[in-house]
Design an enzyme around this catalytic site. Sequence first.
Site, PDB file in Angstrom:
ATOM      1  N   ALA A 126      35.333  48.287  16.025  1.00 26.58           N
ATOM      2  CA  ALA A 126      35.476  49.647  16.542  1.00 26.58           C
ATOM      3  C   ALA A 126      34.362  50.562  16.033  1.00 26.58           C
ATOM      4  CB  ALA A 126      36.842  50.209  16.183  1.00 26.58           C
ATOM      5  N   THR A 127      33.827  50.265  14.855  1.00 27.95           N
ATOM      6  CA  THR A 127      32.721  51.091  14.347  1.00 27.95           C
ATOM      7  C   THR A 127      31.561  51.049  15.333  1.00 27.95           C
ATOM      8  OG1 THR A 127      33.353  50.695  12.059  1.00 27.95           O
ATOM      9  CG2 THR A 127      31.061  51.343  12.434  1.00 27.95           C
TER      10      THR A 127
ATOM     11  N   GLN B  66      43.720  52.799  16.106  1.00 28.98           N
ATOM     12  CA  GLN B  66      45.036  52.740  15.458  1.00 28.98           C
ATOM     13  C   GLN B  66      46.176  52.856  16.473  1.00 28.98           C
ATOM     14  OE1 GLN B  66      45.685  51.943  12.380  1.00 28.98           O
ATOM     15  NE2 GLN B  66      43.746  52.273  11.322  1.00 28.98           N
TER      16      GLN B  66
ATOM     17  N   SER C 134      39.779  47.689  18.260  1.00 23.94           N
ATOM     18  CA  SER C 134      39.297  46.599  17.411  1.00 23.94           C
ATOM     19  C   SER C 134      40.329  45.483  17.297  1.00 23.94           C
ATOM     20  CB  SER C 134      39.029  47.193  16.025  1.00 23.94           C
ATOM     21  OG  SER C 134      38.391  46.281  15.202  1.00 23.94           O
TER      22      SER C 134
ATOM     23  N   HIS D 157      40.854  43.311  14.714  1.00 24.59           N
ATOM     24  CA  HIS D 157      41.515  43.016  13.434  1.00 24.59           C
ATOM     25  C   HIS D 157      42.663  43.979  13.094  1.00 24.59           C
ATOM     26  CE1 HIS D 157      39.784  46.019  10.525  1.00 24.59           C
ATOM     27  NE2 HIS D 157      38.839  46.100  11.441  1.00 24.59           N
TER      28      HIS D 157
ATOM     29  N   THR E 233      24.014  37.090  22.165  1.00 22.47           N
ATOM     30  CA  THR E 233      24.842  36.015  22.728  1.00 22.47           C
ATOM     31  C   THR E 233      26.317  36.382  22.588  1.00 22.47           C
ATOM     32  OG1 THR E 233      23.172  34.426  22.075  1.00 22.47           O
ATOM     33  CG2 THR E 233      25.369  33.541  22.554  1.00 22.47           C
TER      34      THR E 233
ATOM     35  N   CYS F  79      38.062  52.629   4.585  1.00 25.05           N
ATOM     36  CA  CYS F  79      36.662  52.948   4.898  1.00 25.05           C
ATOM     37  C   CYS F  79      36.177  54.238   4.239  1.00 25.05           C
ATOM     38  CB  CYS F  79      36.485  53.095   6.401  1.00 25.05           C
ATOM     39  SG  CYS F  79      37.164  51.725   7.306  1.00 25.05           S
TER      40      CYS F  79
HETATM   41  N1  PMP Z   1      38.553  53.961  13.932  1.00 24.24           N
HETATM   42  C1  PMP Z   1      39.721  53.979  13.281  1.00 24.24           C
HETATM   43  C2  PMP Z   1      40.734  55.039  13.618  1.00 24.24           C
HETATM   44  C3  PMP Z   1      39.984  53.016  12.298  1.00 24.24           C
HETATM   45  O1  PMP Z   1      41.154  53.050  11.650  1.00 24.24           O
HETATM   46  C4  PMP Z   1      39.005  52.039  11.992  1.00 24.24           C
HETATM   47  C5  PMP Z   1      39.232  50.974  10.950  1.00 24.24           C
HETATM   48  N2  PMP Z   1      39.677  51.450   9.724  1.00 24.24           N
HETATM   49  C6  PMP Z   1      37.797  52.068  12.711  1.00 24.24           C
HETATM   50  C7  PMP Z   1      37.615  53.041  13.672  1.00 24.24           C
HETATM   51  C8  PMP Z   1      36.727  51.062  12.449  1.00 24.24           C
HETATM   52  O2  PMP Z   1      37.100  49.802  12.940  1.00 24.24           O
HETATM   53  P1  PMP Z   1      36.327  48.469  12.587  1.00 24.24           P
HETATM   54  O3  PMP Z   1      36.804  48.063  11.224  1.00 24.24           O
HETATM   55  O4  PMP Z   1      36.734  47.500  13.654  1.00 24.24           O
HETATM   56  O5  PMP Z   1      34.875  48.745  12.625  1.00 24.24           O
END
Ligand code: PMP
Length: 377
Positions: free
Chosen positions: A69-70, A178, A196, A198, A234, A320
């Site tokens: 997601a980042t 989330q 994302s 995970h 890829t 994070c």
């Molecule tokens: N956005 C939100 C609201 C998240 O909670 C997170 C993960 N903590 C992210 C973005 C980033 O996701 P990723 O770990 O897949 O880069």
Amino acid sequence: MIYLDYSATTPVNLEVLTSFEKVAKDYIGNPNSLHKLGSDSYELMNRAIEQMASLLNVKSNELIFTSGATEANNLAIKGICYKYQNRGKHIITTKLEHSSVSEVMHYLSNRGFEISYVNLLDNGLVDIEHLKSLIRDDTILVSICHVNSEVGIVQPINEIGKALKKYSKLFFHVDGTQAVGKIPVDLTNIDLYSFSSHKIYGLKGVGCLFKQASIDLEPLLHGGKSQSIYRAGTPSLALIVSFSKALRLSLENLDEKYEHIKKLNDLIRNELSKYEHIKINSNEHCLPHILNISYVGINSETFMHALEQHGIYVSSQTACSKLDGPSKTIMALYNDKKRAISSIRISLSHLTTEEEINLFLKCFDVEYEALSAVLGE
Ligand code: PMP
């Protein structure tokens, strides 16, 4: 061990892992190779993407696979800003964003973009009237998280999306990391939506950006042919297939899972509200999956590590943002530094049991009492 940090990441579902392993072993071809091994991989990739698109009620060419997601948030925000900067350089966002949005805003503000922050109502929801009043001729992007990762506030993204529809020059991006797999998601009024794998019992290392087909983006990564023209490299077939499976499984029995989690949340909430120095930071607009509290006077990390001695894993703020000082989310909501340096996030799953919560509450009590001596000093 009692894992109560599911919002940081989830354990992989074994069915998802098996599908990853099988695809990684059996499909060795690059989906872009022109021989049979390539076309087998290509077909499987397309089937997985089609399944995902149908689960989200979007078109398969509207999904761009990323590393997480980042990257999806970076691609959405920078991609729009770089592509449409000739229209204007004004962005609107909130003070409740994850660092993968707020840091991009910071980066862009140092490169000539102007960022406005929309006011929050007392309950933490976006003030839509204020949002409308912030929109200018040069506004090109509004970015708002669907569910805040620290306290779990759910923003009315549909209502916001509808309100933004009449401003044809701007795009609406939502960070849904989330939200997906926890509540139903309707993308009708959203231009771009990040999530994302995970966080939904899939593997780490893959994410997705939904982008309405009519919108163009400046890619962040340039290179050869890939799954999408907006992201070179890829395609990671096994990750994409397993992500699609994770999404399908996460959406099964959504209501039942939600109710189970809500029951556990109520149990913790009722018990913890009896403690004099505990403030509950998650309100009635928050998802039950996240319960944020502050042990006022005790630093977040101190309490987190105290619980860890019992094998209980919670978060101080989010995984994070650990080096960031007082929680920006708690500051934005309560403007209370004491509360912001002592916040703890307990995050729950349908896998969490009542026994685990009862044990957690017992250990909580022991550590609360032990640390209350520090408060008295
Ligand atoms: N956005 C939100 C609201 C998240 O909670 C997170 C993960 N903590 C992210 C973005 C980033 O996701 P990723 O770990 O897949 O880069």
